[in-house]
Design a protein around this motif. Structure first.
Motif, PDB file in Angstrom:
ATOM      1  N   VAL A  83       0.850  -1.203   0.000  1.00 45.00           N
ATOM      2  CA  VAL A  83       0.000   0.000   0.000  1.00 45.00           C
ATOM      3  C   VAL A  83       0.881   1.248   0.000  1.00 45.00           C
ATOM      4  O   VAL A  83       0.661   2.192  -0.775  1.00 45.00           O
ATOM      5  CB  VAL A  83      -0.934  -0.010   1.234  1.00 45.00           C
ATOM      6  N   GLU A  84       1.910   1.230   0.843  1.00 47.61           N
ATOM      7  CA  GLU A  84       2.749   2.435   0.954  1.00 47.61           C
ATOM      8  C   GLU A  84       3.501   2.719  -0.347  1.00 47.61           C
ATOM      9  O   GLU A  84       3.730   3.872  -0.699  1.00 47.61           O
ATOM     10  CB  GLU A  84       3.672   2.299   2.162  1.00 47.61           C
ATOM     11  N   GLU A  85       3.839   1.639  -1.050  1.00 41.85           N
ATOM     12  CA  GLU A  85       4.522   1.809  -2.347  1.00 41.85           C
ATOM     13  C   GLU A  85       3.612   2.576  -3.327  1.00 41.85           C
ATOM     14  O   GLU A  85       4.065   3.475  -4.034  1.00 41.85           O
ATOM     15  CB  GLU A  85       4.823   0.420  -2.908  1.00 41.85           C
ATOM     16  N   VAL A  86       2.333   2.234  -3.343  1.00 37.07           N
ATOM     17  CA  VAL A  86       1.396   2.934  -4.254  1.00 37.07           C
ATOM     18  C   VAL A  86       1.236   4.382  -3.801  1.00 37.07           C
ATOM     19  O   VAL A  86       1.312   5.316  -4.614  1.00 37.07           O
ATOM     20  CB  VAL A  86       0.015   2.242  -4.283  1.00 37.07           C
ATOM     21  N   LEU A  87       1.039   4.568  -2.505  1.00 38.97           N
ATOM     22  CA  LEU A  87       0.776   5.930  -2.018  1.00 38.97           C
ATOM     23  C   LEU A  87       1.982   6.847  -2.226  1.00 38.97           C
ATOM     24  O   LEU A  87       1.824   8.047  -2.426  1.00 38.97           O
ATOM     25  CB  LEU A  87       0.379   5.891  -0.541  1.00 38.97           C
ATOM     26  N   ALA A  88       3.170   6.255  -2.213  1.00 37.42           N
ATOM     27  CA  ALA A  88       4.383   7.068  -2.389  1.00 37.42           C
ATOM     28  C   ALA A  88       4.661   7.339  -3.868  1.00 37.42           C
ATOM     29  O   ALA A  88       5.481   8.190  -4.210  1.00 37.42           O
ATOM     30  CB  ALA A  88       5.573   6.342  -1.778  1.00 37.42           C
ATOM     31  N   GLY A  89       3.982   6.612  -4.759  1.00 39.02           N
ATOM     32  CA  GLY A  89       4.269   6.746  -6.181  1.00 39.02           C
ATOM     33  C   GLY A  89       3.258   7.624  -6.894  1.00 39.02           C
ATOM     34  O   GLY A  89       2.413   8.282  -6.276  1.00 39.02           O
ATOM     35  N   LYS A  90       3.345   7.594  -8.220  1.00 34.40           N
ATOM     36  CA  LYS A  90       2.452   8.450  -9.018  1.00 34.40           C
ATOM     37  C   LYS A  90       1.322   7.651  -9.638  1.00 34.40           C
ATOM     38  O   LYS A  90       0.323   8.199 -10.091  1.00 34.40           O
ATOM     39  CB  LYS A  90       3.264   9.114 -10.139  1.00 34.40           C
ATOM     40  N   MET A  91       1.526   6.320  -9.712  1.00 37.83           N
ATOM     41  CA  MET A  91       0.518   5.500 -10.395  1.00 37.83           C
ATOM     42  C   MET A  91      -0.573   5.046  -9.445  1.00 37.83           C
ATOM     43  O   MET A  91      -0.285   4.707  -8.289  1.00 37.83           O
ATOM     44  CB  MET A  91       1.188   4.249 -10.968  1.00 37.83           C
ATOM     45  N   ASP A  92      -1.810   4.999  -9.933  1.00 38.87           N
ATOM     46  CA  ASP A  92      -2.899   4.398  -9.166  1.00 38.87           C
ATOM     47  C   ASP A  92      -2.791   2.869  -9.260  1.00 38.87           C
ATOM     48  O   ASP A  92      -2.100   2.350 -10.134  1.00 38.87           O
ATOM     49  CB  ASP A  92      -4.251   4.845  -9.735  1.00 38.87           C
ATOM     50  N   ALA A  93      -3.496   2.197  -8.355  1.00 43.64           N
ATOM     51  CA  ALA A  93      -3.474   0.727  -8.357  1.00 43.64           C
ATOM     52  C   ALA A  93      -4.853   0.216  -7.963  1.00 43.64           C
ATOM     53  O   ALA A  93      -5.721   0.989  -7.532  1.00 43.64           O
ATOM     54  CB  ALA A  93      -2.419   0.218  -7.382  1.00 43.64           C
ATOM     55  N   ASN A  94      -5.046  -1.093  -8.144  1.00 43.79           N
ATOM     56  CA  ASN A  94      -6.338  -1.680  -7.769  1.00 43.79           C
ATOM     57  C   ASN A  94      -6.122  -2.873  -6.857  1.00 43.79           C
ATOM     58  O   ASN A  94      -5.050  -3.470  -6.834  1.00 43.79           O
ATOM     59  CB  ASN A  94      -7.139  -2.064  -9.016  1.00 43.79           C
ATOM     60  N   SER A  95      -7.180  -3.223  -6.127  1.00 50.69           N
ATOM     61  CA  SER A  95      -7.099  -4.364  -5.234  1.00 50.69           C
ATOM     62  C   SER A  95      -8.498  -4.928  -5.007  1.00 50.69           C
ATOM     63  O   SER A  95      -9.493  -4.271  -5.323  1.00 50.69           O
ATOM     64  CB  SER A  95      -6.483  -3.918  -3.901  1.00 50.69           C
ATOM     65  N   ILE A  96      -8.547  -6.146  -4.474  1.00 53.65           N
ATOM     66  CA  ILE A  96      -9.826  -6.771  -4.119  1.00 53.65           C
ATOM     67  C   ILE A  96      -9.802  -7.070  -2.628  1.00 53.65           C
ATOM     68  O   ILE A  96      -8.844  -7.647  -2.131  1.00 53.65           O
ATOM     69  CB  ILE A  96     -10.040  -8.092  -4.905  1.00 53.65           C
ATOM     70  N   MET A  97     -10.863  -6.671  -1.945  1.00 50.54           N
ATOM     71  CA  MET A  97     -10.963  -6.925  -0.490  1.00 50.54           C
ATOM     72  C   MET A  97     -12.408  -7.131  -0.116  1.00 50.54           C
ATOM     73  O   MET A  97     -13.308  -6.867  -0.909  1.00 50.54           O
ATOM     74  CB  MET A  97     -10.470  -5.707   0.297  1.00 50.54           C
ATOM     75  N   ASP A  98     -12.625  -7.526   1.132  1.00 46.50           N
ATOM     76  CA  ASP A  98     -13.995  -7.529   1.653  1.00 46.50           C
ATOM     77  C   ASP A  98     -14.258  -6.174   2.346  1.00 46.50           C
ATOM     78  O   ASP A  98     -13.371  -5.303   2.379  1.00 46.50           O
ATOM     79  CB  ASP A  98     -14.228  -8.731   2.583  1.00 46.50           C
ATOM     80  N   LEU A  99     -15.456  -6.013   2.905  1.00 44.44           N
ATOM     81  CA  LEU A  99     -15.781  -4.707   3.502  1.00 44.44           C
ATOM     82  C   LEU A  99     -14.860  -4.323   4.676  1.00 44.44           C
ATOM     83  O   LEU A  99     -14.429  -3.165   4.741  1.00 44.44           O
ATOM     84  CB  LEU A  99     -17.261  -4.661   3.924  1.00 44.44           C
ATOM     85  N   PRO A 100     -14.528  -5.249   5.586  1.00 40.67           N
ATOM     86  CA  PRO A 100     -13.602  -4.843   6.657  1.00 40.67           C
ATOM     87  C   PRO A 100     -12.288  -4.279   6.105  1.00 40.67           C
ATOM     88  O   PRO A 100     -11.732  -3.321   6.663  1.00 40.67           O
ATOM     89  CB  PRO A 100     -13.377  -6.147   7.441  1.00 40.67           C
ATOM     90  N   GLY A 101     -11.811  -4.842   4.998  1.00 35.83           N
ATOM     91  CA  GLY A 101     -10.586  -4.326   4.374  1.00 35.83           C
ATOM     92  C   GLY A 101     -10.793  -2.911   3.841  1.00 35.83           C
ATOM     93  O   GLY A 101      -9.952  -2.025   4.020  1.00 35.83           O
ATOM     94  N   VAL A 102     -11.930  -2.694   3.180  1.00 35.40           N
ATOM     95  CA  VAL A 102     -12.248  -1.350   2.646  1.00 35.40           C
ATOM     96  C   VAL A 102     -12.274  -0.345   3.799  1.00 35.40           C
ATOM     97  O   VAL A 102     -11.676   0.741   3.727  1.00 35.40           O
ATOM     98  CB  VAL A 102     -13.628  -1.363   1.942  1.00 35.40           C
TER      99      VAL A 102
END
Ligand SMILES: Nc1ncnc2c1ncn2[C@@H]1O[C@H](COP(=O)(O)OP(=O)(O)OP(=O)(O)O)[C@@H](O)[C@H]1O
Ligand SMILES: Nc1nc2c(ncn2[C@@H]2O[C@H](COP(=O)(O)O)[C@@H](O)[C@H]2O)c(=O)[nH]1
Length: 189
Positions: A83-102
């Motif tokens: 997660v931190e790698e995405v937030l520190a970068g310029k590119m958006d990313a996607n993921s799959i989670m359940d509601l507690p994860g969201v």
């Protein structure tokens, strides 16, 4: 900072199918970890990081997971580093989670998280779960979870957008709705 678009919703609603179509070198997927055994054709490091329960619990103790959940008696979780790698970068990313994860990610990184609920009616879910050839008891547990929880208004109320992917709807249209939402809300727009 990159944003993370999370697909969530009932099992077999089509999240993985949609994710496969969306993912590209410019819009990578966050690979999460699980203790559930791989399904036929699933590979470690591509579909999930498949961990033993001991390995998963060690990561929990070391605070290496930004969130984790128990889903049908198996652990699933997201590595903090991914997660931190995405937030520190310029590119958006996607993921799959359940509601507690969201909810966990929205709480920690709210402005950078968008939740896309992918729904499908119970008949579509039942058919797809049976066709997937899962163990019948597991398929029944997933249908029950959808019926009792994941198809409820309360479950989808946390979404920034809800998109339906029933068997009767055109998959290309579903996909286009997801693409349009991401294009309008991504950090590169
Ligand atoms: N619109 C559709 N019409 C018919 N079949 C579909 C449609 N969308 C997805 N499927 C099929 O349904 C099955 C389940 O889809 P998928 O694996 O994407 O679900 P999922 O939401 O990721 O499930 P899980 O949460 O259990 O991993 C797959 O075989 C997929 O090809
Ligand atoms: N909170 C999290 N939920 C996750 C994560 N990875 C997957 N999931 C959820 O698990 C179900 C079941 O997955 P399956 O591959 O066994 O069908 C899936 O629908 C997701 O909602 C995660 O890292 N964190």
């Amino acid at each position: 900072m990159g944003k993370i678009f999370i697909l969530y919703g009932p099992s077999a609603s089509g999240k993985t199918e949609i994710q496969q179509q969306l993912t590209s070198p410019l819009f990578p997927r966050i690979i999460t970890a699980t203790t559930r055994p791989p399904r036929h054709g699933e590979e470690d490091g591509i579909h999930y990081r498949f961990l033993s329960t001991e390995e998963f619990q060690h990561k929990m103790e070391q605070n290496e997971l930004v969130e984790w959940t128990l889903y049908n008696s198996h652990y699933y979780g997201t590595l903090r580093s991914s997660v931190e790698e995405v937030l520190a970068g310029k590119m958006d990313a996607n993921s799959i989670m359940d509601l507690p994860g969201v909810l966990a990610l929205k709480k920690q990184y709210g402005p950078y998280i968008r939740a896309i609920y992918i729904g499908a009616d119970l008949a579509s879910l039942r058919k797809r779960l049976l066709e997937r050839g899962s163990d019948p008891a597991e398929a029944a547990a997933r249908v029950a979870k959808a019926q009792g929880e994941e198809l409820s208004d309360a479950y989808m109320a946390h979404a920034d957008i809800a998109i339906w992917n029933n068997d009767s709807t055109d998959f290309a249209q579903t996909l286009q709705q997801v693409r349009d939402y991401i294009a309008a809300n991504g950090s590169q727009k």
